[in-house]
Design a protein around this motif. Sequence first.
Motif, short mmCIF file in Angstrom:
data_model
loop_
_atom_site.label_atom_id
_atom_site.label_comp_id
_atom_site.label_asym_id
_atom_site.label_seq_id
_atom_site.Cartn_x
_atom_site.Cartn_y
_atom_site.Cartn_z
N ASP A 132 -31.61 44.34 3.30
CA ASP A 132 -31.34 45.70 3.34
C ASP A 132 -32.52 46.52 3.74
O ASP A 132 -33.23 47.20 2.88
CB ASP A 132 -30.58 46.49 2.34
N PHE A 133 -33.06 46.41 5.16
CA PHE A 133 -34.39 46.93 5.45
C PHE A 133 -34.59 48.37 5.41
O PHE A 133 -35.52 48.90 5.02
CB PHE A 133 -34.58 46.42 6.96
N ASN A 134 -33.32 49.15 5.54
CA ASN A 134 -33.47 50.77 5.53
C ASN A 134 -32.91 51.14 4.26
O ASN A 134 -32.86 52.31 3.90
CB ASN A 134 -32.63 51.28 6.59
N GLY A 135 -32.70 50.32 3.30
CA GLY A 135 -32.49 50.76 1.83
C GLY A 135 -31.25 51.57 1.67
O GLY A 135 -31.09 52.22 0.61
N ASP A 136 -30.24 51.49 2.45
CA ASP A 136 -29.08 52.32 2.48
C ASP A 136 -27.95 51.52 1.66
O ASP A 136 -26.69 52.09 1.50
CB ASP A 136 -28.44 52.78 3.54
N SER A 140 -26.24 45.67 7.74
CA SER A 140 -25.77 45.63 9.04
C SER A 140 -25.97 44.19 9.59
O SER A 140 -26.72 43.42 9.24
CB SER A 140 -26.41 46.65 10.17
N GLU A 143 -29.48 43.66 10.62
CA GLU A 143 -30.37 43.38 9.52
C GLU A 143 -30.26 41.96 9.09
O GLU A 143 -30.96 41.44 8.75
CB GLU A 143 -30.11 44.32 8.08
N LYS A 180 -20.33 46.20 8.49
CA LYS A 180 -21.30 46.18 7.55
C LYS A 180 -20.99 45.35 6.29
O LYS A 180 -19.78 45.13 6.05
CB LYS A 180 -21.49 47.46 6.80
#
Length: 184
Positions: A132-136, A140, A143, A180
Amino acid sequence: MPAGAFVQSEPISVVDQLCYDIVDYAARFPLGLYHAFVALDEDGSGEVDPEEFAVFIMQEFSQSADREVDDNPAQTQAEIFRLIDTDGSGTLSWPEFEAFIEATKAKKTGMLLRNIFISYPEMVRKAWDKLDFNGDDEVSVVEFNAGLRRLFATLFHTSAPEEFDACKLFKGMDTNHDSKVDTV
């Protein structure tokens, strides 16, 4: 549950188990999936009819000791035949068989991954955070693919082969088909 114990998250239906067994059967053909299809096509017509399919199921899977008892095998066979026969022609074509095998592999992989998530939550959380690269709290396709390619490179000290397709694996995990994978 003891730490590290593997848990089956949900019972597997007789239909799903037989679908998974068909995938395993097809994987036994050293010359590929198409040869598995040809083996089912006993009359050489290029398509598998319901009778050929029923004979195949009875010969290959009726004696399986680890299989849940099927109260109505003819109904189960007919249901799987209808799953594969997407054009409703009453016969199974090579493209239908191939699509069924690929979709079933993705579904089986997703089920196995869900079971790992349940059995090893701490380990999965750490892996999730890496993907989870963007931490949300959602991973995706981009990712997931990038993360698995990075993992492949780390484990095997080389880049992933061109045919490596994390998207198929991802589809098996994306249970609500929103592109997702939601938080673990």
